[in-house]
Design a protein around this motif. Structure first.
Motif, PDB file in Angstrom:
ATOM      1  N   MET A   1      77.251 -20.369  27.538  1.00  0.00           N
ATOM      2  CA  MET A   1      75.995 -20.449  26.785  1.00  0.00           C
ATOM      3  C   MET A   1      75.023 -19.207  27.193  1.00  0.00           C
ATOM      4  O   MET A   1      74.806 -19.220  28.432  1.00  0.00           O
ATOM      5  N   GLU A   2      74.420 -18.770  25.994  1.00  0.00           N
ATOM      6  CA  GLU A   2      73.460 -17.727  26.439  1.00  0.00           C
ATOM      7  C   GLU A   2      72.230 -18.410  26.536  1.00  0.00           C
ATOM      8  O   GLU A   2      71.332 -17.554  27.077  1.00  0.00           O
ATOM      9  N   ASP A   3      72.006 -19.662  26.293  1.00  0.00           N
ATOM     10  CA  ASP A   3      70.692 -20.142  26.091  1.00  0.00           C
ATOM     11  C   ASP A   3      70.844 -21.573  26.121  1.00  0.00           C
ATOM     12  O   ASP A   3      71.880 -22.375  25.726  1.00  0.00           O
ATOM     13  N   ASP A   4      69.764 -22.350  26.216  1.00  0.00           N
ATOM     14  CA  ASP A   4      69.491 -23.771  25.791  1.00  0.00           C
ATOM     15  C   ASP A   4      70.665 -24.665  26.588  1.00  0.00           C
ATOM     16  O   ASP A   4      70.984 -25.809  25.864  1.00  0.00           O
ATOM     17  N   ALA A   5      70.867 -24.616  27.746  1.00  0.00           N
ATOM     18  CA  ALA A   5      71.939 -25.408  28.579  1.00  0.00           C
ATOM     19  C   ALA A   5      71.776 -25.174  30.041  1.00  0.00           C
ATOM     20  O   ALA A   5      71.254 -23.946  30.453  1.00  0.00           O
ATOM     21  N   LEU A   6      71.577 -26.380  31.004  1.00  0.00           N
ATOM     22  CA  LEU A   6      71.683 -26.374  32.145  1.00  0.00           C
ATOM     23  C   LEU A   6      72.723 -25.501  32.838  1.00  0.00           C
ATOM     24  O   LEU A   6      73.635 -25.930  32.500  1.00  0.00           O
ATOM     25  N   GLY A   7      72.384 -24.361  33.341  1.00  0.00           N
ATOM     26  CA  GLY A   7      73.462 -23.646  34.039  1.00  0.00           C
ATOM     27  C   GLY A   7      73.767 -22.490  33.053  1.00  0.00           C
ATOM     28  O   GLY A   7      74.459 -21.692  33.429  1.00  0.00           O
ATOM     29  N   SER A   8      73.139 -22.237  31.906  1.00  0.00           N
ATOM     30  CA  SER A   8      73.378 -21.064  31.044  1.00  0.00           C
ATOM     31  C   SER A   8      72.976 -19.708  31.715  1.00  0.00           C
ATOM     32  O   SER A   8      72.188 -19.781  32.707  1.00  0.00           O
ATOM     33  N   ARG A   9      73.186 -18.582  30.734  1.00  0.00           N
ATOM     34  CA  ARG A   9      72.944 -17.403  31.415  1.00  0.00           C
ATOM     35  C   ARG A   9      71.566 -17.084  31.831  1.00  0.00           C
ATOM     36  O   ARG A   9      70.724 -17.322  31.065  1.00  0.00           O
ATOM     37  N   SER A  10      71.382 -16.446  33.148  1.00  0.00           N
ATOM     38  CA  SER A  10      70.026 -16.329  33.578  1.00  0.00           C
ATOM     39  C   SER A  10      69.902 -14.945  34.090  1.00  0.00           C
ATOM     40  O   SER A  10      68.877 -14.484  34.527  1.00  0.00           O
ATOM     41  N   VAL A  11      70.974 -14.219  34.486  1.00  0.00           N
ATOM     42  CA  VAL A  11      70.955 -12.849  34.888  1.00  0.00           C
ATOM     43  C   VAL A  11      71.802 -11.833  34.064  1.00  0.00           C
ATOM     44  O   VAL A  11      72.822 -12.152  33.558  1.00  0.00           O
TER      45      VAL A  11
END
Length: 582
Positions: free
Chosen positions: A116-126
């Motif tokens: 996931m690129e957004d909106d989920a625990l563990g989704s992309r952050s860096v």
């Protein structure tokens, strides 16, 4: 046997709980941004709030896989390796090739870039989470693992872990690969209920076909000059007595060609060394036992009338793209069980073989006597020049170590000069030849057998491939002292041998410095260990080697410090041409 229920904060924590329950003692890992749930779970375990294997920080993935390889050899049970997504997997591939070719089970788990690129625990952050995603991450290793899978849901974690471990441990054993997206690892908070112990068992080894064994026994009973050639038999010390009994009872000589393990104690009367060449042309029955390469067609003359029998869990090595050695009979099954069945079938044979067995004992004893004399001469020889020869290193090492010490070699080493009498005390590199195995394997063996001294004998090139800075860091961080003996000839000896085998009188043969062959200027390898508090010494003169070995082993065994001896060795083109013919 029953259900066990525990509260977990994530799938990552559940994974650790299950691995610990299934008997996995260690996780060898080099962490990345996909590890948060794993690190949180390990932190809880360290605080006594949950269970997990012991984490071993290994700052290079090739080293981590080699450590898992060595730990399995020491314990007989698979360990876990944790890799950082695709880049960590890429670093681990060399070690995986070695493990696959030697049937070494391990669970190699790797994070997968967040889906996931957004909106989920563990989704992309860096930002690297985009560049590190692949269409098929497991495709990098699929040819070298028995099974690969991507964890998709938190509630399948028990089934996936058990599937991974049972496949890895089912014969022929080998590594398996599991990818885990970061979101899946972060999910799964709640109660984890699972069977303890597992209700899923690995497959047992197959029994050999009785008719095939009977046919092999009839050939062996009628044979005048039988020969057993092995490469990987002896991985489990418990298997060796079955070979020792068959060979002794029926006077069958055994040769370990590029042997990776101690297939027979050195003193066994049927142990005829490590070169099958002198025996192949006269042998009328040849048993290739757990042996991927029983001879090299280009170098060895084999009796064209000989019956050739292959024995092993996969006697034809079907995972090798091309392997076309003669096979008049191939018996698939557990090698120990096959040898025991062959011994029983031999006892039932009515063929009168007493005279042929007695005759064989005489000529085998004569060959052993010749080999013993040659060994004594080699052990008494002193190098002509200042530098040690590889044979001289073997002689000095043999005098310095005890029967219970474990020797790991990752080089063309004259193993026949070592008196190895205690089973499970010798380990050689995989037939794949992926360099960098020796240091990690030595560390894994020391971890699994902390009461044993471990000595790794490796070439200077292999030392560099072994990631010495991470290796010495791991040794210091985990109190795993061992001795590394570097055979430093400042060159790629294997490359030189290969070149001279094809062009013995070519330009490279007369060149003082053939391109891509020499490793000069040679680094001061012995100083690398000093950065991790270890003992390092350069040995330039052969006469200084015995005392240097004594000092280094004292540091390891008494002072508990890892040690490196950088032994300057001589290697001539005469040596290279000789070795190219073996």
């Amino acid at each position: 046997m029953g259900k066990r229920t525990t509260e977990v904060a994530s799938t990552g924590e559940a994974l650790l709980e299950l691995l610990a329950d299934r008997g996995v003692d260690y996780i060898f890992g080099n962490a990345g941004t996909d590890f948060p749930s794993i690190i949180e779970g390990l932190s809880k375990a360290a605080a006594g709030q949950s269970r997990a294997p012991i984490p071993i920080t290994v700052p290079h993935e090739n080293l981590a896989v080699a450590m898992a390889h060595g730990a399995y050899l020491a314990t007989g049970w698979p360990q876990a390796v944790m890799l950082h997504v695709n880049v960590g997997t890429a670093n681990a591939i060399c070690g995986l090739i070695n493990a696959a070719r030697e049937s070494i089970p391990m669970l190699v788990a790797a994070g997968r870039t967040p889906i996931m690129e957004d909106d989920a625990l563990g989704s992309r952050s860096v930002f690297i989470h985009w560049g590190q995603e692949m269409f098929d991450q497991a495709g990098m290793v699929r040819e070298m693992v028995k099974w690969d899978y991507e964890l998709r849901r938190a509630d399948q974690i028990e089934a996936v872990v058990d599937r991974a471990l049972t496949v890895a441990m089912s014969p022929p054993r080998g590594p398996v690969y599991l990818t885990m997206p970061r979101e899946v690892l972060a999910d799964g908070a709640g109660d984890l209920s699972y069977d303890s112990p597992s209700r899923r068992a690995a497959a047992t080894a197959a029994s050999p076909n009785a008719d095939a064994v009977k046919r092999a026994a009839s050939w062996l009973a009628a044979s005048e000059t039988p020969l057993i050639v092995t490469g990987s038999f002896g991985r489990s010390s418990a298997d060796v007595p079955s070979l020792a009994a068959l060979a002794e009872n029926y006077a069958v000589p055994v040769v370990g060609y590029r042997a990776r393990y101690l297939f027979l104690p050195s003193y066994h009367p049927m142990h005829l060394g490590h070169d099958p060449g002198p025996l192949l042309s006269a042998a009328d029955t040849i048993i290739a036992l757990d042996c991927d390469v029983p001879w090299i067609p280009r170098l060895h003359d084999v009796n064209p009338d000989a019956k050739v029998i292959h024995i092993g869990e996969d006697p034809l090595f079907t995972d090798y793209p091309m392997r076309s050695f003669r096979a008049d009979l191939a018996i698939a099954g557990d090698s120990r069980a096959t040898l025991e069945a062959l011994s029983s079938a031999m006892a039932e044979e009515t063929h009168d073989r007493a005279k042929s067995i007695a005759a064989r004992r005489k000529w085998i004893a004569a060959m052993r006597a010749e080999q013993d004399e040659a060994k004594k001469a080699a052990q008494a020889a002193v190098p002509d020049g200042d530098r040690s020869t590889i044979g001289y290193v073997a002689v000095c090492l043999n005098k310095a170590i005890g029967s219970g010490d474990t020797v790991v070699t990752e080089t063309a080493f004259p193993v026949g000069l070592l008196d190895r009498t205690e089973l499970g005390t010798y380990f050689g590199t995989s037939p794949a030849g992926g360099l960098g195995w020796g240091l990690g394997a030595a560390l894994g063996l020391k971890l699994g057998r902390p009461d044993r001294r471990v000595i790794a004998v490796i070439g200077d090139g292999s030392y560099m491939f072994g990631n010495p800075t991470p290796a010495h860091f791991v040794s210091a961080a985990n109190d795993l002292p061992f001795l590394t003996v570097i055979l430093n000839n400042a060159m790629w000896g294997a490359v030189r041998r290969a070149t001279l085998s094809i062009y013995p009188d070519g330009a490279a043969a007369v060149s003082n410095r053939a391109p891509l062959t020499y490793l000069e200027p040679a680094p001061e390898y012995h100083k690398i260990v000093e950065a991790s508090g270890g003992y390092g010494e350069k040995v330039e003169r052969a006469s200084d080697l015995p005392a240097a070995l004594e000092r280094a082993l004292h540091e390891v065994g008494v002072n508990g410090r890892q040690a490196v001896l950088n032994v300057m060795t001589a290697y001539s083109d005469t040596d290279a041409k000789r070795d190219a013919k073996r």
